[in-house]
Design a protein around this motif. Structure first.
Motif, PDB file in Angstrom:
ATOM      1  N   UNK A   1      -1.513   4.632   6.179  1.00  0.00           N
ATOM      2  CA  UNK A   1      -2.116   4.225   4.908  1.00  0.00           C
ATOM      3  C   UNK A   1      -3.273   5.144   4.559  1.00  0.00           C
TER       4      UNK A   1
ATOM      5  N   UNK B   1       0.808  -1.218   0.000  1.00  0.00           N
ATOM      6  CA  UNK B   1       0.000   0.000   0.000  1.00  0.00           C
ATOM      7  C   UNK B   1       0.842   1.269   0.000  1.00  0.00           C
TER       8      UNK B   1
ATOM      9  N   UNK C   1      -9.006  -0.004  -0.501  1.00  0.00           N
ATOM     10  CA  UNK C   1      -8.099  -1.152  -0.425  1.00  0.00           C
ATOM     11  C   UNK C   1      -7.058  -0.940   0.663  1.00  0.00           C
ATOM     12  N   UNK C   2      -6.601   0.311   0.802  1.00  0.00           N
ATOM     13  CA  UNK C   2      -5.617   0.578   1.843  1.00  0.00           C
ATOM     14  C   UNK C   2      -6.217   0.475   3.228  1.00  0.00           C
ATOM     15  N   UNK C   3      -7.537   0.604   3.304  1.00  0.00           N
ATOM     16  CA  UNK C   3      -8.189   0.414   4.590  1.00  0.00           C
ATOM     17  C   UNK C   3      -8.685  -1.016   4.746  1.00  0.00           C
ATOM     18  N   UNK C   4      -8.376  -1.877   3.799  1.00  0.00           N
ATOM     19  CA  UNK C   4      -8.707  -3.290   3.964  1.00  0.00           C
ATOM     20  C   UNK C   4      -9.958  -3.753   3.263  1.00  0.00           C
TER      21      UNK C   4
END
Lengths: 459, 413, 219
Positions: B398, B62, B164-167
């Protein structure tokens, strides 16, 4: 003898395999059978009879080990496919129709990969940590009742055992994170320690109310108390407890949105960063076995375990009917039974193939017959399955249990496809500031209700 | 017979403290392996009690490309950090100085690969100023149309990466579906999906064609609905909102002092938009708002995220107007093949999806620019990272970094 | 954020469940191909004209321009000659070094070309030396070589490339772009362009086109 060898030399390759096999089956087979029946069999039965507990344990643990890997494969495949569908993708679609064997092939790939360990890793701990994670996951299976009587070890303190063993998973994760000699792994291991230990408490406390209601720690007994209609399930008497148990269970199984231990966008893969090959496979399997265990536990505790949502006896009783299979007495047919066995397949095959033959112009007769025969077989399998479902309550229980458990697995996967990940401070804050008070509240309300109802004489 | 004399080569690592010998493996290598070069470096590379370094990148899921960030962490808390740049440096400015004016368009195209058309737009505008070229109005409209389409694609991608960076696994796929429709559409008119190489000095490479228009019409009929549906997955999500709110707050003064532009400064409450502040092309004739958020003292990550979603809505409006008001006519000015502008200098800036993207050209009268300089907004925004991430958690790095939306291709040039 | 806590999560789950049943966006390659616009120019293939002749003129300009020298050309050129080898693909590893040496101005042996007929290349060396091995004087050198041999033999071009450090593609490109330089001995008739026999339809097409343009039948 030379004549036999010479004639054997003339036969084809297939014959060289088949003829000795025939000899083996025709000559050695009966001998072994007689021997088994007269000498070895009674001895084995005698030994088994005198060690029934050990035998039961061995059978159970073998069954569970054999079951856990296919279950993990199915859940992995489910996760790939379901998340793909939610992402508007197709997902795995190359191995078998719809990619059904994808996860199996992936498992084989994992087996063939290099078993690498970093130079500075603590080799012993690094090697054994995944085994520990996997074994603790599988050990939990021992007390889960898959159906009436289908339980590895019917402990009367099953719940205690469950939480004790389930809590050991974190040790394996911590060891894996620490021994990898990698800062990401270390962070992952520490996160898992903090997370699993914190969520252990609401997880356990949320069940205490249920224990008060059920009056037992035995999982088998809790399951039996939920027999009957849907509203006899504990979820309707402990809704808050069920919700807390579900949330804490998601965190226990390290699943999204609480998958901080392997948060790929933050700490590359957490404790599994340095793992490869089958060691990684163990960690991976353990994760999915944990998912199944959590679903199974939720089902067992709150969603009626193996019980069907409909009380079939009550329904039949309402209509003043006995179960219809009572009327079916094949023994009464006498010699007619033989006739039925001989003629029924033929007639049913013909009956099933006739419409196929008549409705499709291009269908040759033999193909229609094959189709009819296959349909007949499916019918027989269905009928046998139905009979098994009716006659053996463990089959019915297993069907319902698996159905409910996989619905919850689907929910787990569904959540993974939808939610982002929470932050570590939010995670801990949620556990201690919200879940724990809520669990305590649930416990107090349940206790008060029980006391009041008992003093009022309502049981 | 004597034994052959072996020449003595001392092992290079024998007394070199930078090289770890086998015996030392198992201990941590000293970071950095060289004596500190500046005061800041000396301060950064001194570890306090309970602190450790965490090297994030250049290969990390990330970091948006090949950014390397050395984090100094205390548990989960980021004490200090040091971004290390240059892993994607290609010398684009020098490459451009060594190619002629037409060739520069294709050289600068892959600079910031997410929004290539804006990378072409700025130098093309600078050259047009330098050569005093009148661009046909239809060409200007086409530029605005394709540019705004690409802005939507870029912001859609931002939204997906953010999640996506937070999952979150799913939004990135929805974003790519949305982006894919747009780049396919642009491929129908430009000939490429990513590095379009479409703008020319004095116009564009080709007129709009039927494939483009049919795809665009198809897309426009459902663009707004699809956009709202996609953002519904995240905008109301409590987990997402709580992770984004109140982290990485940039106030107005900081934003102005650090030279922040684009959505990031508008999210800090300052309505600065190059399209309005220094109008170019046909933007003065078009009607659109400059969305602003965080006007009470600065914006956080959530503001920056939401502002980009507002911009997508405005871009759809602009595209609609372009389609209605596009005049007929040529798409390319009549120009000689070989261009030798008079000696001089020119600056041109466009509002790229990341902010003010500008180029500065000095001509010496030959067919190649004497000097060619690029101002990339991502580079400026990345300077904020150190300020914003201190005392946050690792996971917040992130969220903050993604909300600034840097693209490493532009940063490393 | 919704007023009821947790409703946002439920909405999101609803959206993913709806998308679960929605039609999928995947293009099932290779069973199904993407819809590529006619203008798309990212196709990795050489194009043919309407007569089925390769449009590539083997001018090597792409190979010269390719910064990492990944463009490989080999085989027969458009005029039926054989020697248009920039280098066989299996020698990529060698060629990487080779090109580095060439750029450094050092002579490089070309293993790919050793099988061609041995011929005396001392005149080429002498000519190159006379021009101080300067690649910028390529045209005079080529003219001198043609004067020495009567034409430009491939081996001589290769040798010149080795001597001056200029890429063979560059030398060949220069030689092929001037009308007065020839690759065949003057006694031999010039090779016909490739696909010469294949253009039976061309005359008819041209005449039809001419008729359509001028409005009357061509002479």
């Amino acid at each position: 003898m030379t004549a036999i060898t010479r004639s054997l030399g003339n036969v084809s390759t297939v014959g060289k395999v088949v003829i000795p096999l025939l000899v083996l089956i025709l000559v050695v087979g009966p001998l072994v059978t007689v021997l088994l029946a007269t000498v070895i069999g009674p001895w084995v039965v005698g030994v088994a009879n005198s060690n029934l507990g050990i035998l039961r344990f061995v059978v159970a643990i073998t069954g569970i080990l054999l079951f856990s890997i296919p279950a993990a494969f199915i859940i992995i495949y489910m996760e790939l496919k379901v998340i793909a569908y939610m992402n508007l993708r197709v997902g795995p679609n190359r191995v078998l129709p719809a990619g059904a064997a994808h996860s199996v092939i992936a498992g084989l790939k994992v087996l063939t990969k290099e078993d690498f360990s970093p130079t500075s890793a603590d080799k012993t701990v690094f090697t054994w940590a995944p085994v520990m994670v996997f074994l603790t996951a599988v050990m939990t299976f021992m007390v889960i009742p898959f159906g009436p009587g289908l339980v590895g070890a019917p402990l009367n303190i099953g719940l205690l055992y469950l939480f004790a063993v389930g809590g050991m998973t974190v040790v394996g994760l911590l060891l894996a994170g620490w021994s990898s000699f990698n800062k990401y792994s270390l962070l992952g291991g520490l996160r898992s320690a903090a997370q699993v230990v914190s969520y252990e408490i609401p997880l356990t406390l949320s069940v205490v109310g249920l224990i008060l209601l059920a009056g037992t720690l035995s999982i088998d007994s809790i399951a039996r108390q939920q027999a009957g209609w849907v509203w006899d399930w504990f979820v309707f008497r402990q809704p808050l407890g069920a919700l807390i148990f579900f949330i804490a269970g998601v965190a226990e199984a390290n699943r999204t949105p609480f998958d901080l231990t392997e948060a790929d966008s933050e700490i590359v893969a957490g404790f599994a960063t340095e793992y490869s090959g089958m060691r990684f496979g163990f960690l991976f399997f353990a994760e999915y076995v944990n998912v199944f265990i959590m679903s199974a536990l939720i089902v067992t505790m709150f969603f009626g375990a193996w019980n069907a949502p409909v009380d079939i006896n009550a329904v039949l009783g309402f209509f003043h009917l006995a179960p219809f299979w009572v009327y079916l007495q094949p023994g009464e047919l006498g010699l007619g039974l033989l006739l039925v066995i001989a003629v029924a397949p033929l007639l049913v095959t013909l009956a099933l193939s006739a419409p196929v033959y008549l409705l499709r112009d291009s269908m040759p007769a033999w193909k229609a017959l094959v189709v009819g025969f296959i349909l007949f077989n499916l019918l027989v399998i269905g009928a046998l399955g139905l009979a098994a479902y009716i006659d053996w309550d463990w089959v019915a229980g297993l069907v319902w249990f698996m159905l409910k458990a996989f619905i919850f697995v689907f929910v787990f996967v569904w959540m993974r496809g939808t939610f982002p990940r929470v932050r570590i401070d939010q995670l801990m804050g949620f556990a201690w500031k919200w879940l724990l008070p809520a669990a305590l509240l649930n416990l107090f309300i349940t206790a008060f209700a029980i006391v009041i109802l008992k003093s009022a004489g309502i049981h | 017979m004597t034994a052959p004399v072996q020449p003595h080569y001392p092992h290079p690592s024998a007394d070199d403290p930078r090289i770890m010998l086998d015996a030392q493996i198992g201990q941590y290598e000293q970071v950095p392996p060289y004596p500190p070069r500046t005061e800041r470096e000396a301060e950064f590379y001194t570890l306090g009690d309970g602190e450790m370094f965490l090297n994030m990148g250049p290969q990390h899921p990330s970091t948006h490309g090949v950014l390397r960030v050395v984090l100094k962490i205390n548990g989960e808390k980021v004490v200090d950090l040091d971004p290390v740049l240059g892993y994607l440096h290609r010398g684009v400015e020098k490459l451009c100085e060594n190619s002629d004016y037409h060739h520069i368009i294709s050289q600068i195209d892959p600079l910031e690969y997410v929004s290539s058309l804006f990378m072409e737009w700025a130098p093309v505008m600078a050259f047009e100023k330098l050569m005093d070229v009148q661009v046909p109005r239809r060409a200007e409209y086409i530029r605005v149309l394709t540019g705004e389409l690409l802005r939507i694609a870029s912001h859609a991608l931002f939204q997906g990466w953010m999640a996506l960076d937070l999952g979150g696994l799913t939004p990135i796929l929805y974003s790519f579906i949305e982006r894919d429709e747009i780049v396919e559409m642009l491929a129908a008119v430009t000939g490429q999906r990513m590095l379009f190489n479409y703008f020319r000095i004095g116009g564009v490479n080709g007129d709009l064609n039927h494939e483009f228009m049919s795809r665009l019409g198809d897309w426009m009929s459902r663009a707004a609905v699809q956009h709202e549906a996609n953002i519904g997955l995240l905008n109301e999500n409590e987990i997402f909102v709580r992770r984004m709110r109140d982290i990485g707050r940039v106030d107005r003064d900081t934003a102005l002092r650090m030279g922040v532009t684009g959505p990031n400064i508008r999210a800090a409450g300052i309505p600065f938009d190059v399209r309005r502040a220094h109008p170019y092309s046909v933007y003065p004739e078009l009607e659109f708002n400059v969305p602003v958020r965080g006007s009470n003292g600065g914006g956080d990550s959530l503001d920056r995220y939401l502002l980009r979603l507002d911009e997508v809505r405005e871009s759809i409006r602009i595209i609609d107007q372009c389609l209605h008001e596009m005049p007929d006519g040529p798409v390319m000015a009549r120009l000689p093949r070989l261009m030798r502008p008079r000696p001089g200098r020119a600056w041109a800036a466009v509002e790229s999806p990341r902010g003010l993207f500008g180029t500065y050209v000095i001509s010496d009268g030959t067919d190649q620019p004497f000097r060619f300089r690029i101002h990339d907004p991502s580079f400026v925004h990345l300077q904020l990272v150190g300020m914003l991430m201190k005392d946050n958690l690792i996971a917040d790095t992130m969220a903050v970094m993604a909300s600034l939306d840097p693209v490493m291709g532009g940063i490393d040039k | 954020m919704t007023t009821v806590p947790g409703m946002g999560l439920v909405h999101g789950m609803g959206l993913t469940l709806r998308r679960f049943f929605a039609p999928k966006a995947t293009i099932m390659w290779p069973e199904q191909n993407a819809d590529v616009a006619p203008r798309f120019r990212g196709r990795l293939q050489l194009l043919y004209d309407e007569y089925g002749t390769l449009k590539c003129e083997t001018c090597f300009q792409c190979a010269q321009a390719c910064p990492i020298e990944c463009i490989d050309m080999g085989g027969v050129d458009t005029r039926g000659r054989f020697h248009v080898h920039w280098g066989p693909p299996e020698t990529y590893g060698e060629r990487r070094e080779e090109s580095a040496m060439r750029r450094a101005g050092r002579p490089v042996a070309d293993a790919a070309f050793t099988r061609f007929d041995p011929m005396d290349v001392t005149p080429v060396t002498a000519i190159a030396e006379a021009h101080d091995f300067e690649p910028k004087d390529l045209l005079p050198m080529l003219e001198d070589i043609q004067a020495a041999y009567g034409y430009l033999p491939v081996a001589a071009l290769k040798h010149l490339s080795r001597q001056t450090g200029a890429w063979y593609a560059f030398v060949y490109g220069a030689a092929s772009s001037f009308k007065h330089l020839r690759f065949e001995p003057p006694t031999m008739p010039a090779a016909a362009p490739a696909g010469e026999g294949l253009r039976s339809a061309e005359a008819g097409y041209v005449s039809a086109l001419g008729a359509a343009l001028s409005g009357k039948a061509p002479a």
